[in-house]
Motif scaffolding. Structure first.
Motif, PDB file in Angstrom:
ATOM      1  N   ARG A 143       3.933   0.699   2.366  1.00 13.89           N
ATOM      2  CA  ARG A 143       3.494   0.159   3.543  1.00 13.89           C
ATOM      3  C   ARG A 143       2.962  -1.584   3.232  1.00 13.89           C
ATOM      4  O   ARG A 143       2.643  -1.567   2.000  1.00 13.89           O
ATOM      5  N   TYR A 144       3.163  -2.348   4.186  1.00 16.06           N
ATOM      6  CA  TYR A 144       2.746  -3.615   3.630  1.00 16.06           C
ATOM      7  C   TYR A 144       2.127  -4.404   4.513  1.00 16.06           C
ATOM      8  O   TYR A 144       1.928  -4.214   5.793  1.00 16.06           O
ATOM      9  N   PHE A 145       0.984  -5.067   3.927  1.00 13.79           N
ATOM     10  CA  PHE A 145      -0.161  -6.007   4.698  1.00 13.79           C
ATOM     11  C   PHE A 145       0.451  -7.606   4.265  1.00 13.79           C
ATOM     12  O   PHE A 145       0.597  -7.623   3.091  1.00 13.79           O
ATOM     13  N   ILE A 162      -7.182  -3.007   8.608  1.00 13.62           N
ATOM     14  CA  ILE A 162      -5.847  -2.870   8.697  1.00 13.62           C
ATOM     15  C   ILE A 162      -5.410  -2.179   7.445  1.00 13.62           C
ATOM     16  O   ILE A 162      -4.384  -1.360   7.606  1.00 13.62           O
ATOM     17  N   GLU A 163      -6.279  -2.225   6.153  1.00 17.68           N
ATOM     18  CA  GLU A 163      -6.050  -1.513   5.173  1.00 17.68           C
ATOM     19  C   GLU A 163      -6.192   0.181   5.587  1.00 17.68           C
ATOM     20  O   GLU A 163      -5.175   1.068   5.201  1.00 17.68           O
ATOM     21  N   TYR A 164      -6.894   0.256   6.220  1.00 23.17           N
ATOM     22  CA  TYR A 164      -7.291   2.000   6.650  1.00 23.17           C
ATOM     23  C   TYR A 164      -6.205   2.187   7.543  1.00 23.17           C
ATOM     24  O   TYR A 164      -5.570   3.314   7.440  1.00 23.17           O
ATOM     25  N   LEU A 165      -5.800   1.418   8.505  1.00 25.38           N
ATOM     26  CA  LEU A 165      -4.539   1.757   9.435  1.00 25.38           C
ATOM     27  C   LEU A 165      -3.321   1.981   8.673  1.00 25.38           C
ATOM     28  O   LEU A 165      -2.484   2.960   8.958  1.00 25.38           O
ATOM     29  N   ILE A 205       0.800  -1.390   0.010  1.00 29.48           N
ATOM     30  CA  ILE A 205      -0.007  -0.103   0.066  1.00 29.48           C
ATOM     31  C   ILE A 205       0.842   1.256   0.055  1.00 29.48           C
ATOM     32  O   ILE A 205       1.939   1.127   0.675  1.00 29.48           O
ATOM     33  N   ARG A 206       0.665   2.064  -0.655  1.00 28.20           N
ATOM     34  CA  ARG A 206       1.275   3.506  -0.640  1.00 28.20           C
ATOM     35  C   ARG A 206       0.802   4.393   0.010  1.00 28.20           C
ATOM     36  O   ARG A 206      -0.464   4.885  -0.196  1.00 28.20           O
TER      37      ARG A 206
END
Length: 179
Positions: free
Chosen positions: A21-23, A161-164, A14-15
């Motif tokens: 950022r990584y999930f 998690i994506e929102y975080l 995720i940018r």
């Protein structure tokens, strides 16, 4: 708990804030992680920090010597009255710096979404208090003795998690470990 070391099964980048950022989704026993973690997030019954065999809390005690019941007595950040959460002082384990405990059953939270909003709120408050949250590992909340359906928890949790990862100023990686 199964003694299987977690294995990576999915990675999503995720940018945000001009950084990556990584999930990561892993499968295995969260107490068998082999990488450093700033914050290990798990769930419990309200006030239920006993190391019961077959639970995440039990596995942390059995496999790593981490006693959540003892750590809960004097937490670094105690939000049990407002958010039904707390963050421990350092665990003294070489890989896990702190634990964030989300009390789910026996609280005023009406549903899974409310529970997970409390989790995010606690992580944001931890950031403001300069508690390290760069690397966050989460067990799949409520799917053990609390008997929540794993698929339903996963759907809501992935959105959170994506929102975080998009909004946090410090969290760079969230690892979800599904047993």
């Amino acid at each position: 708990m199964n003694a299987m070391q977690p294995e990576l099964i999915y990675l999503h980048e995720i940018r945000a804030y001009n950084s990556h950022r990584y999930f990561k989704l892993m499968q295995g026993d969260v107490s068998r992680i082999d990488f450093p973690v700033d914050l290990l997030c798990l769930s419990a019954y309200k006030g239920g920090y006993e190391p019961v065999p077959g639970t995440t809390i039990g596995a942390l005690y059995e496999n790593l010597g981490i006693d959540l019941k003892e750590l809960a007595r004097k937490p670094k950040l105690d939000l049990r009255r407002s958010e039904d959460t707390f963050i421990t002082e350092r665990t003294h384990h070489r890989l896990i710096e702190r634990i964030l405990c989300l009390e789910m059953v026996g609280t005023s939270h009406r549903d899974l979404d409310t529970n997970l909003n409390a989790l995010l709120s606690t992580i944001y408050k931890a950031e403001r208090q300069r508690i390290h949250t760069r690397s966050v590992v989460m067990a799949l909340f409520g799917t053990g003795n609390q008997k929540l359906e794993a698929e339903a928890v996963m759907r809501v949790l992935i959105r959170k998690i994506e929102y975080l990862l998009q909004t946090s100023h410090r969290t760079e990686e969230v690892v979800l470990v599904e047993h």
